[in-house]
Design an enzyme around this catalytic site. Structure first.
Site, PDB file in Angstrom:
ATOM      1  N   HIS A   1       0.845  -1.197   0.000  1.00 19.54           N
ATOM      2  CA  HIS A   1       0.000   0.000   0.000  1.00 19.54           C
ATOM      3  C   HIS A   1       0.878   1.244   0.000  1.00 19.54           C
ATOM      4  O   HIS A   1       2.118   1.155  -0.085  1.00 19.54           O
ATOM      5  CB  HIS A   1      -0.997  -0.014   1.161  1.00 19.54           C
ATOM      6  CG  HIS A   1      -0.377  -0.106   2.533  1.00 19.54           C
ATOM      7  ND1 HIS A   1       0.524   0.809   3.001  1.00 19.54           N
ATOM      8  CD2 HIS A   1      -0.533  -1.019   3.528  1.00 19.54           C
ATOM      9  CE1 HIS A   1       0.887   0.485   4.219  1.00 19.54           C
ATOM     10  NE2 HIS A   1       0.267  -0.638   4.564  1.00 19.54           N
TER      11      HIS A   1
ATOM     12  N   HIS B   1       4.066   1.335   2.297  1.00 23.07           N
ATOM     13  CA  HIS B   1       5.219   0.575   1.792  1.00 23.07           C
ATOM     14  C   HIS B   1       5.832   1.317   0.592  1.00 23.07           C
ATOM     15  O   HIS B   1       7.050   1.383   0.444  1.00 23.07           O
ATOM     16  CB  HIS B   1       4.794  -0.821   1.316  1.00 23.07           C
ATOM     17  CG  HIS B   1       4.063  -1.625   2.353  1.00 23.07           C
ATOM     18  ND1 HIS B   1       2.784  -2.081   2.167  1.00 23.07           N
ATOM     19  CD2 HIS B   1       4.425  -2.038   3.590  1.00 23.07           C
ATOM     20  CE1 HIS B   1       2.393  -2.757   3.242  1.00 23.07           C
ATOM     21  NE2 HIS B   1       3.372  -2.740   4.129  1.00 23.07           N
TER      22      HIS B   1
ATOM     23  N   CYS C   1       1.222  -9.318  22.450  1.00 24.10           N
ATOM     24  CA  CYS C   1       0.356  -8.770  21.396  1.00 24.10           C
ATOM     25  C   CYS C   1       0.683  -9.495  20.102  1.00 24.10           C
ATOM     26  O   CYS C   1       1.807  -9.434  19.613  1.00 24.10           O
ATOM     27  CB  CYS C   1       0.547  -7.268  21.222  1.00 24.10           C
ATOM     28  SG  CYS C   1      -0.376  -6.664  19.784  1.00 24.10           S
TER      29      CYS C   1
ATOM     30  N   LYS D   1      -7.667  -1.533   6.743  1.00 25.89           N
ATOM     31  CA  LYS D   1      -8.485  -2.427   5.930  1.00 25.89           C
ATOM     32  C   LYS D   1      -9.944  -2.335   6.354  1.00 25.89           C
ATOM     33  O   LYS D   1     -10.836  -2.327   5.519  1.00 25.89           O
ATOM     34  CB  LYS D   1      -7.985  -3.858   6.147  1.00 25.89           C
ATOM     35  CG  LYS D   1      -7.597  -4.551   4.861  1.00 25.89           C
ATOM     36  CD  LYS D   1      -7.107  -5.910   5.226  1.00 25.89           C
ATOM     37  CE  LYS D   1      -7.032  -6.858   4.077  1.00 25.89           C
ATOM     38  NZ  LYS D   1      -6.475  -8.135   4.514  1.00 25.89           N
TER      39      LYS D   1
ATOM     40  N   CYS E   1      -3.091  -2.623  23.453  1.00 25.00           N
ATOM     41  CA  CYS E   1      -1.874  -2.339  22.696  1.00 25.00           C
ATOM     42  C   CYS E   1      -2.089  -1.015  21.974  1.00 25.00           C
ATOM     43  O   CYS E   1      -3.117  -0.837  21.317  1.00 25.00           O
ATOM     44  CB  CYS E   1      -1.620  -3.459  21.689  1.00 25.00           C
ATOM     45  SG  CYS E   1      -0.526  -2.949  20.362  1.00 25.00           S
TER      46      CYS E   1
ATOM     47  N   LYS F   1      -6.395   7.287   9.715  1.00 17.69           N
ATOM     48  CA  LYS F   1      -5.434   6.186   9.656  1.00 17.69           C
ATOM     49  C   LYS F   1      -5.860   5.187   8.572  1.00 17.69           C
ATOM     50  O   LYS F   1      -7.042   4.859   8.458  1.00 17.69           O
ATOM     51  CB  LYS F   1      -5.422   5.503  11.034  1.00 17.69           C
ATOM     52  CG  LYS F   1      -4.283   4.552  11.192  1.00 17.69           C
ATOM     53  CD  LYS F   1      -4.270   3.928  12.556  1.00 17.69           C
ATOM     54  CE  LYS F   1      -3.395   2.700  12.416  1.00 17.69           C
ATOM     55  NZ  LYS F   1      -2.819   2.169  13.521  1.00 17.69           N
TER      56      LYS F   1
ATOM     57  N   HIS G   1      -2.510  -1.670  18.081  1.00 22.51           N
ATOM     58  CA  HIS G   1      -3.580  -2.527  17.548  1.00 22.51           C
ATOM     59  C   HIS G   1      -4.916  -2.381  18.276  1.00 22.51           C
ATOM     60  O   HIS G   1      -5.897  -3.020  17.888  1.00 22.51           O
ATOM     61  CB  HIS G   1      -3.113  -3.988  17.537  1.00 22.51           C
ATOM     62  CG  HIS G   1      -1.930  -4.188  16.633  1.00 22.51           C
ATOM     63  ND1 HIS G   1      -0.627  -4.108  17.084  1.00 22.51           N
ATOM     64  CD2 HIS G   1      -1.858  -4.412  15.312  1.00 22.51           C
ATOM     65  CE1 HIS G   1       0.193  -4.292  16.064  1.00 22.51           C
ATOM     66  NE2 HIS G   1      -0.528  -4.475  14.981  1.00 22.51           N
TER      67      HIS G   1
ATOM     68  N   CYS H   1       1.794  -7.183  17.186  1.00 27.28           N
ATOM     69  CA  CYS H   1       3.187  -6.702  17.261  1.00 27.28           C
ATOM     70  C   CYS H   1       4.166  -7.873  17.252  1.00 27.28           C
ATOM     71  O   CYS H   1       5.368  -7.670  17.081  1.00 27.28           O
ATOM     72  CB  CYS H   1       3.434  -5.920  18.538  1.00 27.28           C
ATOM     73  SG  CYS H   1       2.434  -4.460  18.729  1.00 27.28           S
TER      74      CYS H   1
HETATM   75  N1  MSP Z   1       8.423  -7.037   8.784  1.00 26.21           N
HETATM   76  C1  MSP Z   1       8.547  -5.890   9.603  1.00 26.21           C
HETATM   77  C2  MSP Z   1       9.845  -5.163   9.335  1.00 26.21           C
HETATM   78  C3  MSP Z   1      11.062  -5.970   9.492  1.00 26.21           C
HETATM   79  S1  MSP Z   1      12.489  -5.081   9.040  1.00 26.21           S
HETATM   80  C4  MSP Z   1      13.727  -6.001   9.562  1.00 26.21           C
HETATM   81  C5  MSP Z   1       7.392  -4.951   9.343  1.00 26.21           C
HETATM   82  N2  MSP Z   1       6.762  -5.056   8.175  1.00 26.21           N
HETATM   83  S2  MSP Z   1       5.532  -4.130   7.685  1.00 26.21           S
HETATM   84  O1  MSP Z   1       5.017  -4.735   6.488  1.00 26.21           O
HETATM   85  O2  MSP Z   1       4.618  -3.922   8.735  1.00 26.21           O
HETATM   86  O3  MSP Z   1       6.190  -2.807   7.248  1.00 26.21           O
HETATM   87  C6  MSP Z   1       6.340  -1.724   8.107  1.00 26.21           C
HETATM   88  C7  MSP Z   1       6.914  -0.598   7.307  1.00 26.21           C
HETATM   89  O4  MSP Z   1       6.067  -0.303   6.168  1.00 26.21           O
HETATM   90  C8  MSP Z   1       7.002   0.717   8.030  1.00 26.21           C
HETATM   91  O5  MSP Z   1       8.115   0.804   8.871  1.00 26.21           O
HETATM   92  C9  MSP Z   1       7.067   1.661   6.849  1.00 26.21           C
HETATM   93  O6  MSP Z   1       8.297   1.556   6.228  1.00 26.21           O
HETATM   94  C10 MSP Z   1       6.014   1.075   5.955  1.00 26.21           C
HETATM   95  N3  MSP Z   1       4.676   1.538   6.311  1.00 26.21           N
HETATM   96  C11 MSP Z   1       3.596   0.758   6.598  1.00 26.21           C
HETATM   97  N4  MSP Z   1       2.510   1.563   6.812  1.00 26.21           N
HETATM   98  C12 MSP Z   1       2.865   2.849   6.702  1.00 26.21           C
HETATM   99  C13 MSP Z   1       2.176   4.079   6.712  1.00 26.21           C
HETATM  100  N5  MSP Z   1       0.872   4.173   6.923  1.00 26.21           N
HETATM  101  N6  MSP Z   1       2.886   5.199   6.467  1.00 26.21           N
HETATM  102  C14 MSP Z   1       4.217   5.155   6.181  1.00 26.21           C
HETATM  103  N7  MSP Z   1       4.894   4.026   6.150  1.00 26.21           N
HETATM  104  C15 MSP Z   1       4.290   2.860   6.512  1.00 26.21           C
HETATM  105  O7  MSP Z   1       7.137  -4.118  10.185  1.00 26.21           O
END
Ligand code: MSP
Length: 649
Positions: free
Chosen positions: A27, A30, A135, A307, A152, A304, A155, A138
């Site tokens: 999304h 990412h 959690c 889904k 949490c 925020k 969440h 997390c």
């Molecule tokens: N798998 C772990 C990370 C392990 S790294 C060794 C994880 N994955 S995640 O799919 O949840 O990705 C989190 C990351 O996605 C955030 O740190 C950021 O880079 C990005 N984002 C996810 N949602 C976001 C927003 N709403 N806004 C900005 N970035 C976000 O955590």
């Protein structure tokens, strides 16, 4: 700052994104982190660095197993599919990574086991019973202090109390060393607010970290090398990707890139990256990474992204809707790195139409049109004139400021500086009036100089926008007649920033860089989509709320007549209980006499419409029966004596 100088000297960059969980599809969040990493890599390459950019997917843990089960898939089949979705998304955003790592890769798993063994042998991993608040979201135990109203904070659900025997990493042993490192290296965690947050967290005693799960609870993970009944906890697995992706320990890439490793993350995973990871590295006797860059969160329409709210924004759809480079530019310009930002359709269209179409697009089209018209499409020669001093000085300042802000991850400031230059270049056209200069042959040299300076401004802008908008830069270079691969034009050098366009360079015709998006046209389908979203669930079924909007009523037909010139239509006067006119397409099936006195069901809140000059205020319901090629209509009716106007629901 010291580090910056040192990095600049050795000209090597290793930049990483988090490896994304495969329990959700890519999304905007990412996409943002990955666009940042890509832009930074391109910027560093432009500055002559040897760059390695790594991204990937995080594929172990109970969240993943749960998601696979929900989809009726085996974990392996599931992670292959979703990881593939990430890999398919990145080219659409013009992301050029050097390595895509998966935690299910065999070499990654082997290295994780080696490192676990090393830390275990050192005595920094021990076995203990633990009761804690876990959690699932997390994938970690939370402390009482972290909870907000018993939930949490991320969440919004209460954690479960779990007691089990597990392996623990002696994180507390490295607390002071970590504090000292952060204090001695002010660039280790940036922006400063996150550095402060980490230091404040470290001012309390650090608890040891649970790093295992019994196989009775989870098998989808990397087995502990010293106990086959356990797998490792996801962070001990995931964080190590930054090492395995460069071939730790034996590959040359590890020697080259690890000393300059920079990680980009959002604030959600600050603790694992700023506390678990450095303490793990200390325990493994591996030097710490160089920098951690932490950004804020993207919301959508100030809400925020989630889904359950149904407002998750998909990168591929954004590219289709607003254009690739507009999306890249928007995300980098709109978010101040470190703070939260909000995405909205209006905001991205505004940026596209104003910054890209009006400012950059117009400068490009006006300048190239004048060179085509006044100089037959060839860049003329220039004679330096004091009058041009401001433009040249600003160009130099822009290059310096751009480089400094890009290196500091202040992308919005870097772009602000570039747009200041664009603004001045547009003003330069107005002030110098090439259209007046061309009228007098005596002004030829001045006209040439002005046009040369505009061509050169565009060349410089091409290089400046290139890391952010690579496709646009290609297009601009094509129009200006440059080969972007040619090193003599493609550099960001504070010393050699001006005068690189050769005299006589031939321009080419290109389409407008950023055609304006018509806000009204865009709003219509958006509005329709919104209405659809409100009225229909994802499987296409009407929501109860939507159904309740229909006003169905029992009506008495009190009069009827044929509508002249129409074989199909009858004009009915119905009582609901007040009288109104409804035009019904039933004339081929009923005569006026037949219908008068009948009780029917009507849609009473339909928007009035004119049919053969008669305004119809509603619709009579009828059954349509197919009889071969023909259709027979039978008017609706209601059993029993129901007063006119009664609501049908
Ligand atoms: N798998 C772990 C990370 C392990 S790294 C060794 C994880 N994955 S995640 O799919 O949840 O990705 C989190 C990351 O996605 C955030 O740190 C950021 O880079 C990005 N984002 C996810 N949602 C976001 C927003 N709403 N806004 C900005 N970035 C976000 O955590």
């Amino acid at each position: 700052m010291k580090i910056k100088v040192w990095q600049e000297e050795i000209m090597i960059t290793y930049i990483t994104t988090p490896i994304y969980y495969v329990n959700a599809q890519p999304h905007l969040g990412h996409a943002y982190t990955t666009i940042v990493a890509d832009t930074y890599s391109r910027f560093r390459r432009l500055c002559g660095h040897n760059v390695r950019f790594q991204t990937g997917t995080d594929e172990h843990g109970d969240k993943i197993v749960e998601a696979a089960e929900k989809n009726g898939e085996q974990p392996k089949e599931y992670v292959d599919r979703i990881s593939g979705m990430f890999r398919d998304t990145w080219p659409v955003l013009n992301i050029q990574y050097d390595n895509f790592i998966r935690t299910t890769d065999a070499d990654h798993m082997a290295t994780v086991q080696d490192l676990l063994q090393r830390v275990y042998d050192k005595g920094d991993i021990y076995f203990d019973e633990y009761t804690g608040l876990y959690c699932k979201g997390c994938e970690r135990f939370l402390t009482e202090k972290e909870l907000v109203d018993g939930n949490c904070p991320d969440h919004q659900v209460p954690p479960q109390e779990i007691a089990e025997q597990n392996y623990f990493f002696r994180m507390s042993r490295y607390q002071q060393q970590l504090i000292d490192h952060i204090k001695a290296n002010e660039d280790f965690i940036t922006p400063e607010r996150y550095r402060n947050e980490v230091l404040s967290f470290l001012s309390e005693p650090l608890e040891d970290l649970c790093i295992s799960r019994p196989k009775s609870r989870l098998v989808w993970g990397i087995e502990l090398p010293f106990d086959e009944n356990f797998v490792t906890y996801v962070w001990f697995d995931a964080l190590i990707n930054y090492l395995t992706g460069i071939g730790y320990p034996d590959d040359e890439k590890y020697q080259t890139f690890w000393p300059v490793a920079e990680h980009i993350i959002a604030k959600d995973i600050l603790k694992p990256h700023a506390i678990y990871w450095p303490t793990m590295l200390l325990a493994m006797d591996i030097p710490l990474y160089k920098k951690l860059h932490v950004h804020g969160y993207w919301n959508v329409d100030n809400t925020k992204m989630s889904k359950s709210i149904g407002n998750v924004v998909r990168p591929k759809e954004l590219v289709e809707e607003y254009g690739l480079d507009a999306l890249r530019y928007f995300t980098l310009r709109e978010m101040s790195f470190g703070l939260d930002a909000s995405f909205s359709s209006e905001a991205i269209i505004a940026r596209r139409n104003s910054d890209l179409a009006n400012d950059l697009g117009n400068l490009f089209s006006r300048s190239t049109a004048m060179i085509n018209k006044y100089c037959a499409g060839k860049v003329p020669g220039a004679i330096f004139d004091e009058k041009d001093r401001t433009l040249l000085d600003l160009a130099g300042k822009t290059v310096r400021c751009f480089k400094m802000e890009m290196a500091a991850f202040n992308f919005h400031k870097a772009l602000q500086a570039v747009w200041e230059f664009i603004g001045y270049a547009n003003k330069y056209i107005v002030e110098n009036e090439p259209w007046s200069l061309v009228k007098d042959e005596a002004n030829k040299a001045r006209l040439d100089t002005v046009l040369y300076n505009l061509a050169e401004s565009l060349r410089l802008l091409t290089v400046l926008v290139r890391p952010v908008m690579p496709e646009t830069a290609e297009k601009m270079a094509g129009g200006l007649g440059f080969d972007l691969a040619a090193p003599e034009v493609n550099l960001l050098d504070e010393e050699k920033f001006w005068g690189l366009t050769p005299k006589g360079n031939v321009l080419n015709k290109v389409d407008a860089l950023f055609p304006r998006i018509d806000v009204k046209k865009k709003a219509e389908p958006e509005k329709r989509k919104q209405i659809e979203k409100e009225n229909f669930s994802q499987d296409g079924l009407m929501t109860f709320d939507a159904f309740q909007k229909f006003e169905l009523r029992v009506a008495d037909i009190v009069a009827a007549e044929k509508i002249k010139k129409s074989d199909r239509l009858l004009k009915l006067t119905v009582a609901v209980p007040e009288e109104r006119t409804i035009v019904a397409g039933i004339a081929e099936h009923y005569s006026p006499d037949e219908v008068v006195g009948q009780k029917v069901i009507v849609v009473a809140n339909l928007k009035p419409a004119k049919l053969m000059g008669v305004t119809s205020q509603g619709m009579v319901l009828a059954a349509k029966i197919k009889e071969g090629e023909r259709e027979r209509l039978v008017l609706s009716s209601i059993a029993g004596d129901v007063p006119a106007g009664t609501r049908v629901a």
